[in-house]
Write a protein that holds these residues in place. Structure first.
Motif, mmCIF file in Angstrom:
data_model
loop_
_atom_site.group_PDB
_atom_site.id
_atom_site.type_symbol
_atom_site.label_atom_id
_atom_site.label_comp_id
_atom_site.label_asym_id
_atom_site.label_seq_id
_atom_site.Cartn_x
_atom_site.Cartn_y
_atom_site.Cartn_z
ATOM 1 N N ALA A 1 -9.032 0.830 -12.046
ATOM 2 C CA ALA A 1 -9.810 1.209 -10.865
ATOM 3 C C ALA A 1 -8.888 1.764 -9.770
ATOM 4 C CB ALA A 1 -10.586 0.006 -10.346
ATOM 5 N N LYS A 2 -7.733 1.127 -9.582
ATOM 6 C CA LYS A 2 -6.799 1.610 -8.561
ATOM 7 C C LYS A 2 -6.246 2.983 -8.937
ATOM 8 C CE LYS A 2 -4.490 0.947 -4.746
ATOM 9 N NZ LYS A 2 -5.167 0.770 -3.437
ATOM 10 N N CYS A 3 -5.974 3.183 -10.220
ATOM 11 C CA CYS A 3 -5.473 4.489 -10.664
ATOM 12 C C CYS A 3 -6.517 5.583 -10.465
ATOM 13 C CB CYS A 3 -5.039 4.410 -12.126
ATOM 14 S SG CYS A 3 -3.487 3.515 -12.395
ATOM 15 N N ARG A 4 -7.782 5.263 -10.731
ATOM 16 C CA ARG A 4 -8.845 6.255 -10.485
ATOM 17 C C ARG A 4 -8.917 6.600 -8.995
ATOM 18 N NH1 ARG A 4 -11.588 3.108 -14.353
ATOM 19 N NH2 ARG A 4 -12.682 1.946 -12.714
ATOM 20 N N GLU A 5 -8.786 5.588 -8.152
ATOM 21 C CA GLU A 5 -8.817 5.813 -6.705
ATOM 22 C C GLU A 5 -7.678 6.728 -6.267
ATOM 23 O OE1 GLU A 5 -7.570 3.132 -2.843
ATOM 24 O OE2 GLU A 5 -8.695 2.133 -4.441
ATOM 25 N N LEU A 6 -6.516 6.556 -6.887
ATOM 26 C CA LEU A 6 -5.337 7.341 -6.509
ATOM 27 C C LEU A 6 -5.233 8.661 -7.273
ATOM 28 C CD1 LEU A 6 -2.754 4.412 -6.447
ATOM 29 C CD2 LEU A 6 -3.754 5.558 -4.457
ATOM 30 N N TRP B 1 1.871 2.034 -3.538
ATOM 31 C CA TRP B 1 0.807 2.652 -4.336
ATOM 32 C C TRP B 1 0.767 4.158 -4.094
ATOM 33 C CZ3 TRP B 1 -1.198 0.360 -8.272
ATOM 34 C CH2 TRP B 1 -1.528 -1.000 -8.277
ATOM 35 N N ARG B 2 0.863 4.565 -2.826
ATOM 36 C CA ARG B 2 0.642 5.973 -2.475
ATOM 37 C C ARG B 2 1.688 6.907 -3.063
ATOM 38 N NH1 ARG B 2 -0.620 3.702 2.646
ATOM 39 N NH2 ARG B 2 1.464 4.289 3.442
ATOM 40 N N GLU C 1 0.818 -1.208 0.000
ATOM 41 C CA GLU C 1 0.000 0.000 0.000
ATOM 42 C C GLU C 1 0.856 1.264 0.000
ATOM 43 O OE1 GLU C 1 -3.286 1.969 -0.700
ATOM 44 O OE2 GLU C 1 -3.184 -0.234 -0.539
#
Length: 385
Positions: A99-104, A76-77, A73
């Motif tokens: 989806a992870k890129c949109r979240e970040l 990712w940040r 994690e």
């Protein structure tokens, strides 16, 4: 390609130049980009040339796709972007990564050089991120050119201007060499002079890879990194295997590319048929979806012995990416994968087989007694279970 993908497409003289354009547009200098460690080293140097820090991702050992669940994690940040590889045409898990890129709030960029006919979740590879880059020298065999596909068509003019600022003028000698190259290569193959031709290139200093990876040259690379972003300091690495990567296309290149691209559907059908035959073998994955892979990664216990057996039957094995990039470059130039053993296993055992030569490949491997690779290391979350 605009019709195939439903996205605005911009022609570029090479996939690597298209990727550089995308990285410079979407990523601030000094940013960190998650990427696969089983990848062409040229792509690694393109990321460095864009002024970015490569971050090597943990992989699925069976197809070298990025394993999002194994990325820590805290890693990712700190990212500025995620770059997929879609190695040999096997897709990375683009829906999960998108989806992870949109979240970040970061861009997903897709390297689809090997995946012009592949799909995932019912959509073509290259339609999930902000941008994707494709090669016209792989499936089509044009040996030149590529394109940058854009989610936002309004960016086309801006990126076309950035492309044009990087182009070098077309040269008549380069166009002539390109025009006669297919005939020269056919003559060399027909006369069985491939080994002699490669020896001559090495003697003249034109064979740039004596091993799978090009020489890293750490001292020179540190100096180049101090001048990033910019292609010029990294030119000696980025140009390897394709010295015309920034050359504006002349009429001979464009004519041949159009001709070969017009046959793409038939080419993809042939790749799909060969892929199915190779995946059904003892070294393939019979459960994998039928896709028109550029190369099929057969997993062989003694990969070097298999390569030697194929060479004796005039089958050349290319597109090997061993060792993984974090082992190749190390911490001075990249953030290493937190779980490197699965990438190492794949890089050591993967034999990229040309699906258009599936019958010959299978015949040679069976006759040589090649054994399937041993089981891969377990995913990080399953260890000790």
């Amino acid at each position: 390609m605009r019709d195939r993908l439903g996205r605005e497409c911009l022609y570029v003289p090479s996939c690597r130049l298209g990727l550089y354009l995308a990285l410079r547009h979407w990523c601030p200098p000094g940013g960190r980009v998650l990427m696969s460690p089983v990848n062409d080293d040229v792509i690694f140097f393109v990321v460095l040339a864009a002024g970015l820090r490569p971050v090597q991702a943990p992989l699925n050992a069976r197809d070298a796709s990025i394993d999002p669940a194994a990325v820590p994690e805290d890693q990712w940040r700190g990212l500025s972007a995620v770059l997929t590889t879609n190695l040999y045409g096997n897709p990375d898990p683009a829906p999960e990564l998108a989806a992870k890129c949109r979240e970040l709030g970061i861009p997903l960029l897709e390297d689809a050089a090997h995946a012009i006919g592949s799909d995932v979740a019912g959509r073509p590879v290259g339609t999930f991120g902000e941008a994707s880059v494709f090669s016209l020298s792989k499936h089509t065999g044009a040996k030149t050119g590529g394109f940058l596909a854009l989610r936002d068509p309004g960016l086309r003019q801006e990126l076309a201007g950035a492309r044009d600022a990087l182009l070098l003028p077309s040269r008549r000698t380069a166009e002539l060499a390109y025009a006669v190259r297919p005939y020269a290569e056919a003559a060399v193959r027909g006369l069985r002079l491939v080994r002699a031709a490669r020896a001559t290139l090495r003697l003249l200093g034109r064979e740039e890879r004596e091993e799978i990876r090009m020489p890293l040259r750490p001292g020179d690379l540190k100096q180049a990194a101090a001048s990033a972003p910019g292609l010029d300091p990294f030119h000696s690495w980025v140009r390897v295997d394709l010295h015309d990567y920034r050359l504006a296309p002349g009429p001979a290149r464009l004519r041949r590319t159009r001709h070969l691209l017009g046959r793409l559907d038939a080419t993809l059908a042939a790749h799909r048929a060969g892929t199915e035959a190779l995946q059904a073998s003892p070294w393939g994955d019979p459960h994998a979806p039928a896709r028109p892979l550029f190369r099929v990664p057969l997993l062989v216990a003694d990969r070097d012995a298999a390569i030697a057996a194929l060479a004796r039957h005039r089958v050349t094995t290319g597109y090997l990416y061993d060792p993984p990039l974090d082992d190749y470059a190390g911490e001075p130039f990249t953030t290493c994968s937190p779980h490197p053993e699965r990438a190492r296993w794949f890089a050591r055992h993967a034999l990229p087989a040309d699906p258009l030569r599936a019958d010959t490949v299978l015949r040679v491997l069976h006759a040589s007694g090649a054994r399937p690779a041993p089981p891969p290391p377990a995913p990080p979350g399953e260890r000790g279970a």
